[in-house]
Motif scaffolding. Sequence first.
Motif, PDB file in Angstrom:
ATOM      1  N   ALA A  30       5.282 -44.923 -87.438  1.00 47.01           N
ATOM      2  CA  ALA A  30       5.155 -43.468 -87.416  1.00 47.01           C
ATOM      3  C   ALA A  30       3.682 -43.097 -87.486  1.00 47.01           C
ATOM      4  O   ALA A  30       2.880 -43.772 -88.130  1.00 47.01           O
ATOM      5  CB  ALA A  30       5.918 -42.875 -88.599  1.00 47.01           C
ATOM      6  N   ALA A  31       3.317 -42.028 -86.817  1.00 44.82           N
ATOM      7  CA  ALA A  31       1.907 -41.646 -86.704  1.00 44.82           C
ATOM      8  C   ALA A  31       1.283 -41.334 -88.056  1.00 44.82           C
ATOM      9  O   ALA A  31       1.959 -40.904 -88.995  1.00 44.82           O
ATOM     10  CB  ALA A  31       1.790 -40.434 -85.788  1.00 44.82           C
ATOM     11  N   LEU A  32      -0.014 -41.554 -88.124  1.00 48.03           N
ATOM     12  CA  LEU A  32      -0.790 -41.176 -89.295  1.00 48.03           C
ATOM     13  C   LEU A  32      -0.800 -39.656 -89.426  1.00 48.03           C
ATOM     14  O   LEU A  32      -1.053 -38.940 -88.458  1.00 48.03           O
ATOM     15  CB  LEU A  32      -2.224 -41.685 -89.143  1.00 48.03           C
ATOM     16  CG  LEU A  32      -3.240 -41.210 -90.185  1.00 48.03           C
ATOM     17  CD1 LEU A  32      -2.982 -41.881 -91.537  1.00 48.03           C
ATOM     18  CD2 LEU A  32      -4.659 -41.517 -89.704  1.00 48.03           C
ATOM     19  N   ARG A  33      -0.533 -39.172 -90.628  1.00 49.63           N
ATOM     20  CA  ARG A  33      -0.629 -37.741 -90.906  1.00 49.63           C
ATOM     21  C   ARG A  33      -1.757 -37.515 -91.898  1.00 49.63           C
ATOM     22  O   ARG A  33      -1.777 -38.132 -92.965  1.00 49.63           O
ATOM     23  CB  ARG A  33       0.697 -37.197 -91.457  1.00 49.63           C
ATOM     24  CG  ARG A  33       1.819 -37.212 -90.435  1.00 49.63           C
ATOM     25  CD  ARG A  33       3.065 -36.556 -90.987  1.00 49.63           C
ATOM     26  NE  ARG A  33       4.144 -36.548 -90.022  1.00 49.63           N
ATOM     27  CZ  ARG A  33       4.307 -35.609 -89.084  1.00 49.63           C
ATOM     28  NH1 ARG A  33       3.447 -34.603 -89.022  1.00 49.63           N
ATOM     29  NH2 ARG A  33       5.321 -35.673 -88.240  1.00 49.63           N
ATOM     30  N   LEU A  34      -2.681 -36.653 -91.525  1.00 49.94           N
ATOM     31  CA  LEU A  34      -3.840 -36.413 -92.382  1.00 49.94           C
ATOM     32  C   LEU A  34      -3.506 -35.405 -93.474  1.00 49.94           C
ATOM     33  O   LEU A  34      -2.848 -34.394 -93.220  1.00 49.94           O
ATOM     34  CB  LEU A  34      -5.008 -35.892 -91.543  1.00 49.94           C
ATOM     35  CG  LEU A  34      -5.510 -36.811 -90.424  1.00 49.94           C
ATOM     36  CD1 LEU A  34      -6.675 -36.163 -89.697  1.00 49.94           C
ATOM     37  CD2 LEU A  34      -5.909 -38.174 -90.973  1.00 49.94           C
ATOM     38  N   ASP A  35      -3.993 -35.672 -94.667  1.00 50.28           N
ATOM     39  CA  ASP A  35      -3.874 -34.739 -95.778  1.00 50.28           C
ATOM     40  C   ASP A  35      -4.810 -33.567 -95.508  1.00 50.28           C
ATOM     41  O   ASP A  35      -6.031 -33.733 -95.453  1.00 50.28           O
ATOM     42  CB  ASP A  35      -4.243 -35.447 -97.088  1.00 50.28           C
ATOM     43  CG  ASP A  35      -4.052 -34.564 -98.307  1.00 50.28           C
ATOM     44  OD1 ASP A  35      -4.729 -33.522 -98.388  1.00 50.28           O
ATOM     45  OD2 ASP A  35      -3.272 -34.923 -99.194  1.00 50.28           O
TER      46      ASP A  35
END
Length: 303
Positions: free
Chosen positions: A117-122
Amino acid sequence: MNLDVLCIGHAACDLSLFVDSYPLENSKCETHESLEGCGGPAANAAWLLSIWGLRAGFAGLVGDDVYGRRARDELTAAGADVSLLELRSGHVTPLSVILVNRQNGSRTIINRKERAAALRLDAEILRALSPRVLLFDGHELEASLTAMREFPGAVSILDAGSWREGTAALAGKVQFLAASERFALQATGLQSLKDAEERKECLSRLRGQFGTRTIVTLGERGLIYDAGDGFDKHPAFPATAVDTTAAGDIFHGAFAFGLARSMPLREALRFASMAASLSVRRHGGRSSAPALAEVEAALSHVP
């Protein structure tokens, strides 16, 4: 901490094996020389920028395993911000096996990269970093688009190594498309970039397709570029290559350094070309990176 450059994309660990020639299929080959370390285009750029004294950060995804922790620790030791580096439980950190031909310095890379799953940025951490330059390698498309939306005033660069979903989607959105010869051929459908007319046609097609300032690196043949005012070129600095591993990553990191230092485009390309030229004269990826003072000194001795 406000960053000079935020690099978003791929991190991996590398095992380089040096061989006298590329091995034949279904054969055995011995080597007495190897190097281990961490790599990945965006991660290498963040590492380089950090050891050169800029405030740089890396955003990417690795596994919560021995390779992922090593990738994090090398970046941290260099001084890079890793607050947007995710060590994901159950994910396997990318691993690259690199065969380096001692005869000509060419390298063949086999990369193990699991789909995830793609990286999600905080969002809160991202806003606090407030980078002036964004460097992408196309491996984390969603995160790259998020950063561009959050910082529309940042200078944006794409290291387009090959045609993939991320590079294709970002190529027309960044301010600087810094493409490899491979990407350029894949994007334009041209068969080669050997002569001047093919190179001019290549830039014309890329500019027409993506509408951004475009650079195409050609290895020992230098680079070509069009910043909106027509075809131009820069020759490669002479070098006897022993290992080309990470030369492109070093070029892109050095180019981002030049833009972060407000160098004019031609000066930034000249600076990046020298950094890459110095790197191919040494073995390894990060171990081949020249010191900033070394690049500056080398440039002072050429016209």
